[in-house]
Design a protein around this motif. Sequence first.
Motif, PDB file in Angstrom:
ATOM      1  N   LEU A   1     -20.224   9.361  -5.273  1.00  0.00           N
ATOM      2  CA  LEU A   1     -19.344  10.371  -4.686  1.00  0.00           C
ATOM      3  C   LEU A   1     -17.893   9.932  -4.795  1.00  0.00           C
ATOM      4  CD1 LEU A   1     -19.039  12.959  -2.713  1.00  0.00           C
ATOM      5  CD2 LEU A   1     -18.878  11.210  -0.914  1.00  0.00           C
ATOM      6  N   VAL A   2     -17.602   8.728  -4.344  1.00  0.00           N
ATOM      7  CA  VAL A   2     -16.238   8.210  -4.385  1.00  0.00           C
ATOM      8  C   VAL A   2     -15.792   8.002  -5.827  1.00  0.00           C
ATOM      9  CG1 VAL A   2     -14.802   6.245  -3.730  1.00  0.00           C
ATOM     10  CG2 VAL A   2     -16.443   7.167  -2.106  1.00  0.00           C
ATOM     11  N   GLY A   3     -16.728   7.585  -6.685  1.00  0.00           N
ATOM     12  CA  GLY A   3     -16.394   7.425  -8.093  1.00  0.00           C
ATOM     13  C   GLY A   3     -15.976   8.732  -8.731  1.00  0.00           C
TER      14      GLY A   3
ATOM     15  N   THR B   1       0.837  -1.200   0.000  1.00  0.00           N
ATOM     16  CA  THR B   1       0.000   0.000   0.000  1.00  0.00           C
ATOM     17  C   THR B   1       0.870   1.248   0.000  1.00  0.00           C
ATOM     18  OG1 THR B   1      -1.744  -1.160   1.231  1.00  0.00           O
ATOM     19  CG2 THR B   1      -1.815   1.256   1.214  1.00  0.00           C
ATOM     20  N   PRO B   2       0.721   2.118  -0.994  1.00  0.00           N
ATOM     21  CA  PRO B   2       1.507   3.354  -1.009  1.00  0.00           C
ATOM     22  C   PRO B   2       1.247   4.196   0.234  1.00  0.00           C
ATOM     23  CG  PRO B   2       0.430   2.987  -3.122  1.00  0.00           C
ATOM     24  CD  PRO B   2      -0.144   1.991  -2.163  1.00  0.00           C
ATOM     25  N   ALA B   3       2.250   4.914   0.661  1.00  0.00           N
ATOM     26  CA  ALA B   3       2.136   5.702   1.891  1.00  0.00           C
ATOM     27  C   ALA B   3       1.036   6.752   1.801  1.00  0.00           C
ATOM     28  CB  ALA B   3       3.478   6.360   2.201  1.00  0.00           C
ATOM     29  N   GLY B   4       0.833   7.293   0.620  1.00  0.00           N
ATOM     30  CA  GLY B   4      -0.160   8.350   0.474  1.00  0.00           C
ATOM     31  C   GLY B   4      -1.545   7.871   0.084  1.00  0.00           C
ATOM     32  N   ARG B   5      -1.777   6.576   0.138  1.00  0.00           N
ATOM     33  CA  ARG B   5      -3.077   6.037  -0.269  1.00  0.00           C
ATOM     34  C   ARG B   5      -4.186   6.554   0.625  1.00  0.00           C
ATOM     35  NH1 ARG B   5      -4.945   3.539  -4.915  1.00  0.00           N
ATOM     36  NH2 ARG B   5      -7.003   2.698  -4.450  1.00  0.00           N
ATOM     37  N   ASP B   6      -5.262   7.045   0.027  1.00  0.00           N
ATOM     38  CA  ASP B   6      -6.406   7.537   0.794  1.00  0.00           C
ATOM     39  C   ASP B   6      -7.276   6.348   1.178  1.00  0.00           C
ATOM     40  OD1 ASP B   6      -8.636   8.814   1.865  1.00  0.00           O
ATOM     41  OD2 ASP B   6      -8.426  10.519   0.505  1.00  0.00           O
ATOM     42  N   ARG B   7      -7.006   5.801   2.342  1.00  0.00           N
ATOM     43  CA  ARG B   7      -7.701   4.586   2.760  1.00  0.00           C
ATOM     44  C   ARG B   7      -9.176   4.830   3.026  1.00  0.00           C
ATOM     45  NH1 ARG B   7      -3.485   0.790   6.053  1.00  0.00           N
ATOM     46  NH2 ARG B   7      -1.586   1.435   4.969  1.00  0.00           N
ATOM     47  N   ALA B   8      -9.513   6.026   3.460  1.00  0.00           N
ATOM     48  CA  ALA B   8     -10.914   6.321   3.745  1.00  0.00           C
ATOM     49  C   ALA B   8     -11.766   6.225   2.490  1.00  0.00           C
ATOM     50  CB  ALA B   8     -11.034   7.707   4.364  1.00  0.00           C
ATOM     51  N   VAL B   9     -11.263   6.737   1.376  1.00  0.00           N
ATOM     52  CA  VAL B   9     -12.014   6.686   0.122  1.00  0.00           C
ATOM     53  C   VAL B   9     -12.227   5.237  -0.301  1.00  0.00           C
ATOM     54  CG1 VAL B   9     -11.921   7.234  -2.346  1.00  0.00           C
ATOM     55  CG2 VAL B   9     -11.321   8.975  -0.654  1.00  0.00           C
ATOM     56  N   ASP B  10     -11.177   4.429  -0.195  1.00  0.00           N
ATOM     57  CA  ASP B  10     -11.319   3.009  -0.529  1.00  0.00           C
ATOM     58  C   ASP B  10     -12.287   2.312   0.427  1.00  0.00           C
ATOM     59  OD1 ASP B  10      -9.617   3.001  -2.725  1.00  0.00           O
ATOM     60  OD2 ASP B  10      -7.847   2.681  -1.502  1.00  0.00           O
ATOM     61  N   GLY B  11     -12.255   2.706   1.694  1.00  0.00           N
ATOM     62  CA  GLY B  11     -13.175   2.122   2.660  1.00  0.00           C
ATOM     63  C   GLY B  11     -14.619   2.463   2.351  1.00  0.00           C
TER      64      GLY B  11
ATOM     65  N   GLY C   1     -10.140   6.986   8.009  1.00  0.00           N
ATOM     66  CA  GLY C   1      -8.757   6.741   7.624  1.00  0.00           C
ATOM     67  C   GLY C   1      -7.920   6.218   8.772  1.00  0.00           C
ATOM     68  N   ARG C   2      -8.161   6.746   9.966  1.00  0.00           N
ATOM     69  CA  ARG C   2      -7.417   6.271  11.138  1.00  0.00           C
ATOM     70  C   ARG C   2      -7.793   4.829  11.474  1.00  0.00           C
ATOM     71  NH1 ARG C   2      -8.459  11.654  12.994  1.00  0.00           N
ATOM     72  NH2 ARG C   2     -10.269  10.926  14.190  1.00  0.00           N
ATOM     73  N   VAL C   3      -9.062   4.503  11.346  1.00  0.00           N
ATOM     74  CA  VAL C   3      -9.502   3.133  11.623  1.00  0.00           C
ATOM     75  C   VAL C   3      -8.856   2.156  10.643  1.00  0.00           C
ATOM     76  CG1 VAL C   3     -11.500   1.586  11.580  1.00  0.00           C
ATOM     77  CG2 VAL C   3     -11.679   3.833  12.681  1.00  0.00           C
ATOM     78  N   LEU C   4      -8.800   2.541   9.370  1.00  0.00           N
ATOM     79  CA  LEU C   4      -8.268   1.649   8.340  1.00  0.00           C
ATOM     80  C   LEU C   4      -6.747   1.659   8.292  1.00  0.00           C
ATOM     81  CD1 LEU C   4     -10.825   2.222   5.431  1.00  0.00           C
ATOM     82  CD2 LEU C   4     -10.708   0.336   7.074  1.00  0.00           C
ATOM     83  N   ALA C   5      -6.124   2.406   9.160  1.00  0.00           N
ATOM     84  CA  ALA C   5      -4.668   2.311   9.277  1.00  0.00           C
ATOM     85  C   ALA C   5      -4.257   0.979   9.898  1.00  0.00           C
ATOM     86  CB  ALA C   5      -4.134   3.473  10.121  1.00  0.00           C
TER      87      ALA C   5
ATOM     88  N   ALA D   1      -6.781  -4.764   4.908  1.00  0.00           N
ATOM     89  CA  ALA D   1      -6.647  -5.838   3.915  1.00  0.00           C
ATOM     90  C   ALA D   1      -7.989  -6.228   3.285  1.00  0.00           C
ATOM     91  CB  ALA D   1      -5.964  -7.053   4.543  1.00  0.00           C
ATOM     92  N   PRO D   2      -9.076  -6.431   4.066  1.00  0.00           N
ATOM     93  CA  PRO D   2     -10.356  -6.759   3.432  1.00  0.00           C
ATOM     94  C   PRO D   2     -10.852  -5.656   2.498  1.00  0.00           C
ATOM     95  CG  PRO D   2     -10.437  -7.233   5.780  1.00  0.00           C
ATOM     96  CD  PRO D   2      -9.178  -6.476   5.538  1.00  0.00           C
ATOM     97  N   VAL D   3     -10.588  -4.404   2.845  1.00  0.00           N
ATOM     98  CA  VAL D   3     -10.997  -3.286   1.986  1.00  0.00           C
ATOM     99  C   VAL D   3     -10.306  -3.384   0.631  1.00  0.00           C
ATOM    100  CG1 VAL D   3     -10.851  -0.778   1.704  1.00  0.00           C
ATOM    101  CG2 VAL D   3     -11.582  -1.750   3.885  1.00  0.00           C
ATOM    102  N   VAL D   4      -9.022  -3.703   0.646  1.00  0.00           N
ATOM    103  CA  VAL D   4      -8.272  -3.841  -0.602  1.00  0.00           C
ATOM    104  C   VAL D   4      -8.835  -4.979  -1.444  1.00  0.00           C
ATOM    105  CG1 VAL D   4      -6.014  -4.388  -1.586  1.00  0.00           C
ATOM    106  CG2 VAL D   4      -6.171  -2.849   0.372  1.00  0.00           C
ATOM    107  N   VAL D   5      -9.087  -6.111  -0.819  1.00  0.00           N
ATOM    108  CA  VAL D   5      -9.618  -7.273  -1.546  1.00  0.00           C
ATOM    109  C   VAL D   5     -10.965  -6.954  -2.177  1.00  0.00           C
ATOM    110  CG1 VAL D   5     -10.447  -9.642  -1.295  1.00  0.00           C
ATOM    111  CG2 VAL D   5      -8.342  -8.925  -0.133  1.00  0.00           C
ATOM    112  N   ILE D   6     -11.835  -6.302  -1.431  1.00  0.00           N
ATOM    113  CA  ILE D   6     -13.164  -5.951  -1.931  1.00  0.00           C
ATOM    114  C   ILE D   6     -13.051  -5.004  -3.122  1.00  0.00           C
ATOM    115  CG2 ILE D   6     -15.304  -4.721  -1.387  1.00  0.00           C
ATOM    116  CD1 ILE D   6     -14.928  -5.803   1.502  1.00  0.00           C
ATOM    117  N   ASN D   7     -12.179  -4.006  -3.027  1.00  0.00           N
ATOM    118  CA  ASN D   7     -12.021  -3.057  -4.127  1.00  0.00           C
ATOM    119  C   ASN D   7     -11.437  -3.714  -5.367  1.00  0.00           C
ATOM    120  OD1 ASN D   7     -12.609   0.003  -3.553  1.00  0.00           O
ATOM    121  ND2 ASN D   7     -11.860  -0.836  -1.622  1.00  0.00           N
ATOM    122  N   LEU D   8     -10.521  -4.644  -5.176  1.00  0.00           N
ATOM    123  CA  LEU D   8      -9.935  -5.325  -6.324  1.00  0.00           C
ATOM    124  C   LEU D   8     -10.955  -6.209  -7.045  1.00  0.00           C
ATOM    125  CD1 LEU D   8      -6.427  -6.375  -4.922  1.00  0.00           C
ATOM    126  CD2 LEU D   8      -6.922  -4.630  -6.657  1.00  0.00           C
ATOM    127  N   ALA D   9     -11.976  -6.655  -6.326  1.00  0.00           N
ATOM    128  CA  ALA D   9     -13.003  -7.524  -6.914  1.00  0.00           C
ATOM    129  C   ALA D   9     -14.331  -6.791  -7.084  1.00  0.00           C
ATOM    130  CB  ALA D   9     -13.197  -8.759  -6.038  1.00  0.00           C
TER     131      ALA D   9
END
Length: 412
Positions: A88-90, A13-23, A302-306, A312-320
């Motif tokens: 919105l996220v799109g 995961t890149p350091a600057g990844r906006d995890r909240a948006v992916d979440g 974003g803090r929660v998904l840190a 990890a589940p957020v990444v898997v869901i977004n990839l699929a």
Amino acid sequence: MLTELIRAVEARTPAGRDRAVDGLRALALLSVPAGHWLVGGFTLGATGGEAAGSGSALPALHNASPLAALEYLAPASWLFQLLGIFFLVGGYSSALSWRRAAGRGESAAHWLRARLARLGRPVVGVTAVWAVLLPLLSLAGAPDATLRTAVVLVVQPLWFVGVYAAVTALTPLCLRAAGRLGAWSALPLLLSVAVVDFLRYGPYAQAVPSWLALLNLLPGWLFAYQLGTAWAAGRLGRPAARLLLAGGAALFAVLLLFFDYPASMVGVPGADRTNSHPPSLLVLALAAAQSGAAILLRKRLGRVLARPALWAPVVVINLAAMTILCWHQTAMLATAVPSTLFGPVAGLTTAPDSAAWLAARISWLPLFAVVLLALGSVTRRFEAPWTGASRPLRALAGALAASFAVYAFAVL
């Protein structure tokens, strides 16, 4: 093994990844199968013509909705209807992607082709597979009504792909409007939907043609997408988000309490009015409130998904993402269609008209999820570029998808 996967995802995961948006995207994605699985009821039986025409001894599977009998479930649709957040996220993600592409000197046409290909490949995949499954099911004795039910459910989530492709094509224009007007650039879209709703539900409704409702289709779903581009442009901050949350909630309450809008955010069989197809002003009010809440909660999420175990589940869901969207109804059908061999099954093929049915249906959700995971392990490859497939194979997939489209158009 799971620990290793979590560590691998975190390391990549890149350091600057906006995890909240992916979440937020993952949350909106999961709401689609959850909502469809809860309101996608079935009944067994057949109308006379279908039973006689099919020549099958198997009972026919028909669509039914618990919302028709269990009106108290309508508020639950407010929680599962998260398309406002998805758009919105799109809009946010597409705006950033387009900016990066333009910075590399990439043309808008090239950028758009790549985005549309990512949307189109899974759709071609699922419809091509079903073009093969339908005649096989018919040969196995499935009645025509069951085949029609399957087509309805497969097509049901695919409308989203067409609409999303259309709003994605408007990204450069949306970003330009957001740069000039900020979040206010979404206001004309809301007003447009309000005008159409007034015409089709107001005092002159009898003189208004039914097709006028289709004018809400693009502005209705573009509204939250436009807010997302304004967010990406830095023109939608916390003060505007508070206004969206408060204003959207107030408008939602007013429309619901004083203007006779249906409480359910999805269609209810037999109802005179629907909020979803095409979107009504109530959908935009909910999308405004959801968008405001999402932006206000961004840092906290974003803090929660840190935490790697949650990320990890957020990444898997977004990839699929497209696999989940395209195949979750097939997962439910893969459970329901074989069960017709055994007669009515509680919560699966019994009438969705009681609290007992709801409790039984909830118990089926884990199985639907397991079936979706199994399907996804095979169909996930449709999301990747088809570079390994030969040209004749790609042509065959396209021809099968086209044949499914023709059949769906004929029976729906």
